[in-house]
Design a protein around this motif. Structure first.
Motif, PDB file in Angstrom:
ATOM      1  N   TYR B  32       3.653  -0.547  30.539  1.00  0.00           N
ATOM      2  CA  TYR B  32       4.061  -1.760  31.256  1.00  0.00           C
ATOM      3  C   TYR B  32       2.901  -2.727  31.201  1.00  0.00           C
ATOM      4  O   TYR B  32       1.747  -2.335  31.439  1.00  0.00           O
ATOM      5  CB  TYR B  32       4.413  -1.408  32.702  1.00  0.00           C
ATOM      6  CG  TYR B  32       5.064  -2.510  33.496  1.00  0.00           C
ATOM      7  CD1 TYR B  32       4.544  -2.906  34.720  1.00  0.00           C
ATOM      8  CD2 TYR B  32       6.222  -3.135  33.045  1.00  0.00           C
ATOM      9  CE1 TYR B  32       5.145  -3.906  35.468  1.00  0.00           C
ATOM     10  CE2 TYR B  32       6.823  -4.127  33.780  1.00  0.00           C
ATOM     11  CZ  TYR B  32       6.291  -4.505  34.992  1.00  0.00           C
ATOM     12  OH  TYR B  32       6.892  -5.482  35.733  1.00  0.00           O
ATOM     13  N   LEU B  34       1.421  -6.835  31.924  1.00  0.00           N
ATOM     14  CA  LEU B  34       1.596  -8.011  32.772  1.00  0.00           C
ATOM     15  C   LEU B  34       0.576  -9.073  32.369  1.00  0.00           C
ATOM     16  O   LEU B  34      -0.513  -8.760  31.888  1.00  0.00           O
ATOM     17  CB  LEU B  34       1.364  -7.663  34.251  1.00  0.00           C
ATOM     18  CG  LEU B  34       2.147  -6.482  34.832  1.00  0.00           C
ATOM     19  CD1 LEU B  34       1.372  -5.171  34.660  1.00  0.00           C
ATOM     20  CD2 LEU B  34       2.413  -6.707  36.321  1.00  0.00           C
ATOM     21  N   TYR B  36      -1.430 -12.333  34.173  1.00  0.00           N
ATOM     22  CA  TYR B  36      -1.775 -13.012  35.414  1.00  0.00           C
ATOM     23  C   TYR B  36      -2.572 -14.268  35.071  1.00  0.00           C
ATOM     24  O   TYR B  36      -3.319 -14.305  34.098  1.00  0.00           O
ATOM     25  CB  TYR B  36      -2.629 -12.111  36.318  1.00  0.00           C
ATOM     26  CG  TYR B  36      -1.878 -11.007  36.999  1.00  0.00           C
ATOM     27  CD1 TYR B  36      -1.655  -9.787  36.366  1.00  0.00           C
ATOM     28  CD2 TYR B  36      -1.392 -11.172  38.291  1.00  0.00           C
ATOM     29  CE1 TYR B  36      -0.964  -8.767  37.001  1.00  0.00           C
ATOM     30  CE2 TYR B  36      -0.701 -10.151  38.937  1.00  0.00           C
ATOM     31  CZ  TYR B  36      -0.497  -8.952  38.289  1.00  0.00           C
ATOM     32  OH  TYR B  36       0.193  -7.948  38.923  1.00  0.00           O
ATOM     33  N   LYS B  38      -5.324 -17.050  36.803  1.00  0.00           N
ATOM     34  CA  LYS B  38      -6.264 -17.104  37.920  1.00  0.00           C
ATOM     35  C   LYS B  38      -7.007 -18.439  37.910  1.00  0.00           C
ATOM     36  O   LYS B  38      -7.648 -18.810  36.925  1.00  0.00           O
ATOM     37  CB  LYS B  38      -7.257 -15.942  37.852  1.00  0.00           C
ATOM     38  CG  LYS B  38      -8.166 -15.857  39.077  1.00  0.00           C
ATOM     39  CD  LYS B  38      -9.112 -14.681  38.965  1.00  0.00           C
ATOM     40  CE  LYS B  38     -10.019 -14.598  40.193  1.00  0.00           C
ATOM     41  NZ  LYS B  38     -10.771 -15.832  40.470  1.00  0.00           N
ATOM     42  N   GLU B  42      -9.413 -18.177  43.710  1.00  0.00           N
ATOM     43  CA  GLU B  42      -8.102 -17.655  44.097  1.00  0.00           C
ATOM     44  C   GLU B  42      -7.898 -16.286  43.477  1.00  0.00           C
ATOM     45  O   GLU B  42      -8.602 -15.901  42.543  1.00  0.00           O
ATOM     46  CB  GLU B  42      -6.977 -18.594  43.638  1.00  0.00           C
ATOM     47  CG  GLU B  42      -6.987 -19.943  44.318  1.00  0.00           C
ATOM     48  CD  GLU B  42      -5.794 -20.792  43.916  1.00  0.00           C
ATOM     49  OE1 GLU B  42      -5.811 -21.992  44.213  1.00  0.00           O
ATOM     50  OE2 GLU B  42      -4.848 -20.251  43.299  1.00  0.00           O
ATOM     51  N   GLY B  43      -6.913 -15.551  43.998  1.00  0.00           N
ATOM     52  CA  GLY B  43      -6.580 -14.277  43.388  1.00  0.00           C
ATOM     53  C   GLY B  43      -5.700 -14.458  42.169  1.00  0.00           C
ATOM     54  O   GLY B  43      -5.135 -15.528  41.950  1.00  0.00           O
ATOM     55  N   PRO B  44      -5.573 -13.410  41.346  1.00  0.00           N
ATOM     56  CA  PRO B  44      -4.671 -13.477  40.185  1.00  0.00           C
ATOM     57  C   PRO B  44      -3.231 -13.719  40.638  1.00  0.00           C
ATOM     58  O   PRO B  44      -2.775 -13.123  41.606  1.00  0.00           O
ATOM     59  CB  PRO B  44      -4.824 -12.095  39.536  1.00  0.00           C
ATOM     60  CG  PRO B  44      -6.141 -11.573  40.042  1.00  0.00           C
ATOM     61  CD  PRO B  44      -6.286 -12.112  41.414  1.00  0.00           C
ATOM     62  N   PHE B  46       0.700 -13.516  39.478  1.00  0.00           N
ATOM     63  CA  PHE B  46       1.579 -12.888  38.493  1.00  0.00           C
ATOM     64  C   PHE B  46       2.380 -13.951  37.743  1.00  0.00           C
ATOM     65  O   PHE B  46       2.923 -14.880  38.336  1.00  0.00           O
ATOM     66  CB  PHE B  46       2.536 -11.916  39.180  1.00  0.00           C
ATOM     67  CG  PHE B  46       3.621 -11.405  38.278  1.00  0.00           C
ATOM     68  CD1 PHE B  46       4.919 -11.885  38.415  1.00  0.00           C
ATOM     69  CD2 PHE B  46       3.338 -10.487  37.285  1.00  0.00           C
ATOM     70  CE1 PHE B  46       5.918 -11.441  37.581  1.00  0.00           C
ATOM     71  CE2 PHE B  46       4.339 -10.047  36.438  1.00  0.00           C
ATOM     72  CZ  PHE B  46       5.632 -10.517  36.591  1.00  0.00           C
ATOM     73  N   PHE B  89      -5.329 -13.315  32.453  1.00  0.00           N
ATOM     74  CA  PHE B  89      -5.654 -11.904  32.279  1.00  0.00           C
ATOM     75  C   PHE B  89      -4.412 -11.145  31.832  1.00  0.00           C
ATOM     76  O   PHE B  89      -3.336 -11.335  32.395  1.00  0.00           O
ATOM     77  CB  PHE B  89      -6.110 -11.293  33.611  1.00  0.00           C
ATOM     78  CG  PHE B  89      -7.428 -11.809  34.113  1.00  0.00           C
ATOM     79  CD1 PHE B  89      -7.475 -12.851  35.030  1.00  0.00           C
ATOM     80  CD2 PHE B  89      -8.613 -11.254  33.673  1.00  0.00           C
ATOM     81  CE1 PHE B  89      -8.689 -13.326  35.504  1.00  0.00           C
ATOM     82  CE2 PHE B  89      -9.836 -11.723  34.148  1.00  0.00           C
ATOM     83  CZ  PHE B  89      -9.864 -12.757  35.059  1.00  0.00           C
ATOM     84  N   SER B  93      -0.382  -0.878  32.616  1.00  0.00           N
ATOM     85  CA  SER B  93      -0.322   0.295  33.482  1.00  0.00           C
ATOM     86  C   SER B  93       0.379   1.445  32.767  1.00  0.00           C
ATOM     87  O   SER B  93       1.140   1.253  31.823  1.00  0.00           O
ATOM     88  CB  SER B  93       0.388  -0.018  34.799  1.00  0.00           C
ATOM     89  OG  SER B  93       1.771  -0.191  34.605  1.00  0.00           O
ATOM     90  N   MET B 100      -1.806   1.917  38.642  1.00  0.00           N
ATOM     91  CA  MET B 100      -3.055   1.182  38.646  1.00  0.00           C
ATOM     92  C   MET B 100      -3.068   0.276  37.428  1.00  0.00           C
ATOM     93  O   MET B 100      -2.610   0.661  36.348  1.00  0.00           O
ATOM     94  CB  MET B 100      -4.254   2.130  38.625  1.00  0.00           C
ATOM     95  CG  MET B 100      -4.323   3.054  37.429  1.00  0.00           C
ATOM     96  SD  MET B 100      -5.863   3.994  37.355  1.00  0.00           S
ATOM     97  CE  MET B 100      -6.908   2.847  36.514  1.00  0.00           C
ATOM     98  N   LEU B 101      -3.542  -0.918  37.615  1.00  0.00           N
ATOM     99  CA  LEU B 101      -3.609  -1.879  36.523  1.00  0.00           C
ATOM    100  C   LEU B 101      -4.994  -1.836  35.878  1.00  0.00           C
ATOM    101  O   LEU B 101      -6.004  -1.804  36.572  1.00  0.00           O
ATOM    102  CB  LEU B 101      -3.338  -3.293  37.035  1.00  0.00           C
ATOM    103  CG  LEU B 101      -1.932  -3.555  37.576  1.00  0.00           C
ATOM    104  CD1 LEU B 101      -1.817  -4.996  38.065  1.00  0.00           C
ATOM    105  CD2 LEU B 101      -0.875  -3.264  36.529  1.00  0.00           C
ATOM    106  N   PHE B 103      -7.252  -4.126  33.520  1.00  0.00           N
ATOM    107  CA  PHE B 103      -7.301  -5.528  33.128  1.00  0.00           C
ATOM    108  C   PHE B 103      -8.138  -5.758  31.884  1.00  0.00           C
ATOM    109  O   PHE B 103      -9.118  -5.054  31.626  1.00  0.00           O
ATOM    110  CB  PHE B 103      -7.911  -6.370  34.268  1.00  0.00           C
ATOM    111  CG  PHE B 103      -6.955  -6.683  35.383  1.00  0.00           C
ATOM    112  CD1 PHE B 103      -6.718  -5.765  36.391  1.00  0.00           C
ATOM    113  CD2 PHE B 103      -6.298  -7.903  35.418  1.00  0.00           C
ATOM    114  CE1 PHE B 103      -5.827  -6.049  37.423  1.00  0.00           C
ATOM    115  CE2 PHE B 103      -5.417  -8.204  36.442  1.00  0.00           C
ATOM    116  CZ  PHE B 103      -5.184  -7.278  37.450  1.00  0.00           C
ATOM    117  N   GLY B 104      -7.764  -6.784  31.129  1.00  0.00           N
ATOM    118  CA  GLY B 104      -8.618  -7.320  30.093  1.00  0.00           C
ATOM    119  C   GLY B 104      -9.652  -8.243  30.718  1.00  0.00           C
ATOM    120  O   GLY B 104      -9.626  -8.515  31.925  1.00  0.00           O
TER     121      GLY B 104
END
Lengths: 116, 113
Positions: B32, B34, B36, B38, B42-44, B46, B89, B93, B100-101, B103-104
């Motif tokens: 899976y 995703l 994001y 950013k 601020e937070g990422p 979706f 990003f 998962s 848990m993700l 991230f790149g």
């Protein structure tokens, strides 16, 4: 639109002190997460939490860290004795579900922790 | 740990043109993916996701393509707008790893008016 909130936005603490970072996940979400991002580095997974238990944790999440859902709305990350290398942005996230249903994780704005 | 890599730290695109952000992964257990966005302080946020059983998912101006054999995914934004300027990003998962993700490192997109 529902959102994840985090307090405080910035926390400064001295090395060796305990800190508690607070999060209010989206209200109908059941899974909760903490991530961190050290300046200039990737976002890293710390821990996931479901049904009042830790479901997964990374190597970063050692005995100095703990999480709790003290009531029906808050989700907290405690660092018992902070170290300089704990300085980072800490992001809380939540999702409706997990696993095969593949629910997206929604992130809060983060708490910048500075350890001096 | 380089399980998810975004090889381009930055990308500059003219408003109205297509933005293509790329992501490679090494863990064949990822199922899976995703994207994001950013903004600073601020937070990422979706954007869009794709399951490994699909090779394309589209949502408005955003399309994600997945090439499982190449372990590569890309995010296409068309037409690009100045408000799209942010760090993007990709994350992945594995169903067996508790969602848990991973991230790149992110790609900073700058869309010029």
């Amino acid at each position: 639109e529902p959102e994840v909130t985090q307090t405080p936005s910035h926390q400064v603490t001295q090395m060796g002190q305990e800190v508690i970072l607070r999060c209010v996940p989206i209200s109908n979400h059941l899974y909760f997460y903490w991530y961190r991002q050290i300046l200039g580095q990737k976002v890293e997974f710390l821990v996931s939490f479901y049904n009042n238990e830790i479901s997964e944790k990374s190597e970063i999440f050692d005995d100095q860290f703990s999480v709790e859902r003290p009531d029906g709305s808050n989700f907290t990350l405690k660092i018992r004795s902070t170290k300089l290398e704990d300085s980072a942005m800490y992001f809380c996230a939540s999702s409706e579900g997990q696993g095969r249903m593949k629910y997206e994780q929604y992130f809060g704005p983060g708490t910048r922790l500075t350890v001096t | 740990d380089q399980q998810v890599k975004q090889n381009s730290p930055s990308l500059s695109v003219q408003e109205g043109r297509i933005s293509i952000l790329n992501c490679d992964y090494t863990n064949s257990m990822f199922d899976y993916f995703l994207w994001y966005k950013k903004y600073p302080a601020e937070g990422p946020t979706f954007l869009i996701s794709i399951s490994s059983i699909k090779d394309k998912n589209e949502d408005g101006r955003f399309t994600v393509f997945l090439n499982k054999s190449a372990k590569h995914l890309s995010l296409h934004i068309v037409p690009s707008q100045p408000g799209d300027s942010a760090v993007y990003f990709c994350a992945a998962s594995d169903d067996n790893a508790g969602n848990m993700l991973t991230f790149g490192g992110g790609t900073r997109l700058m869309v010029k008016p």
